[in-house]
Design an enzyme around this catalytic site. Structure first.
Site, PDB file in Angstrom:
ATOM      1  N   THR A   1       0.849  -1.178   0.000  1.00  0.00           N
ATOM      2  CA  THR A   1       0.000   0.000   0.000  1.00  0.00           C
ATOM      3  C   THR A   1       0.893   1.239   0.000  1.00  0.00           C
ATOM      4  OG1 THR A   1      -1.731  -1.149   1.252  1.00  0.00           O
ATOM      5  CG2 THR A   1      -1.826   1.256   1.208  1.00  0.00           C
TER       6      THR A   1
ATOM      7  N   LYS B   1      -7.728   0.814  -2.986  1.00  0.00           N
ATOM      8  CA  LYS B   1      -7.297   0.259  -1.707  1.00  0.00           C
ATOM      9  C   LYS B   1      -7.361   1.298  -0.591  1.00  0.00           C
ATOM     10  CE  LYS B   1      -5.200  -2.334   1.402  1.00  0.00           C
ATOM     11  NZ  LYS B   1      -3.825  -2.816   1.262  1.00  0.00           N
TER      12      LYS B   1
END
Length: 270
Positions: free
Chosen positions: A95, A170
């Site tokens: 991420t 995300k």
């Protein structure tokens, strides 16, 4: 079958390496320590201590390190891209900021390499079961080439647009995830005010209309605090990326910010 380079064979990455090897792919994984290399060999892959060796001849190189800075080091400050063959794909599971993905994609293009940000939702048990959710951002052709490889541990695999969009989806997902944990903490506090023990609530609520995937995970842990403790390291890091990215883009988390923390800090039961 394909040759896959893998960087970041840790808590999340090692089960991915195992899934790739079990699917018949030739996997070369980075292992800096003797313990890491032993775990990689036990998973059915080859272990190398040099990034160039991991990238040589690879159809796909997957990066699954912890932070944005580590992704930048691996992809921008190391010889990895130069070692990879033209036509290969670099996939980033970590991420990170969409801007990091864009910077890596620009650098990789000079080497004839496509970049796909393959953001993940789930944990090691999902990887082992082959049902890790993947949000893919990148060129359609690159996504099509690596989809059969990622199916070793990913399902569903969702193409959500150009490079950077996997991370954007995300980040929204993780903002909602953190907010739902915050809401459950407040719900547990309300229950206590009404004389209901948190454990009783967590046994009952998953059967009601308020049920959610997060609630089921919290209930399995027995308390909001216990679940928050288990996911805290990754959650805190990802929420920091959310806040930074939204600020960079001039956006606003709105009510999500208040639920996550904001002016009314989330209270985790003692």
């Amino acid at each position: 079958m394909s040759r896959v380079g893998f960087i970041g064979a840790g808590r999340m990455g090692l089960p991915m390496v195992r899934g790739l090897a079990e699917a018949g792919h030739e996997v070369r994984a980075l292992g800096r320590s003797s313990e890491s290399r032993a775990a990689i060999y036990a998973s059915g892959a080859e272990a190398f201590s040099d990034l160039s060796e991991v990238g040589e001849g690879a159809d796909l190189v997957t990066v699954c390190v912890f932070s944005d800075d580590q992704v930048r080091h691996v992809c921008l400050d190391s010889p990895l891209l130069a070692a990879m063959p033209s036509g290969a794909v670099l996939a980033v599971h970590t991420t990170v900021s969409p801007r990091t993905v864009e910077a890596v994609a620009e650098r990789a293009a000079a080497h004839g390499i496509d970049v796909v940000d393959a953001a993940v939702s789930g944990g090691p048990p999902d990887i082992a079961a082959g049902c890790l959710t993947l949000f893919l951002g990148g060129p359609e052709g690159a996504v099509a080439r690596i989809r059969p490889i990622l199916q070793s541990y990913g399902d569903p695999i969702l193409h959500v647009g150009p490079s950077g969009n996997g991370q954007r989806v995300k980040l929204v997902n993780n903002a909602l995830f953190a907010a739902q944990i915050g809401l459950l903490a407040e719900a547990a506090d309300l229950g206590r005010q009404l004389g209901i023990d948190e454990s009783v609530l967590l046994e009952a609520l998953p059967h009601g209309s308020s049920a959610s995937r997060v609630m089921g995970s919290v209930a399995a842990r027995g308390s909001v605090r216990s679940f928050r403790s288990a996911v805290g390291e990754f959650l805190d890091k990802d929420v920091a990326v959310v806040r930074k990215t939204v600020a960079e883009l001039g956006g606003d988390l709105g009510i999500l910010d208040s639920v996550i923390s904001g002016g009314h800090p989330v209270r985790y039961p003692r």
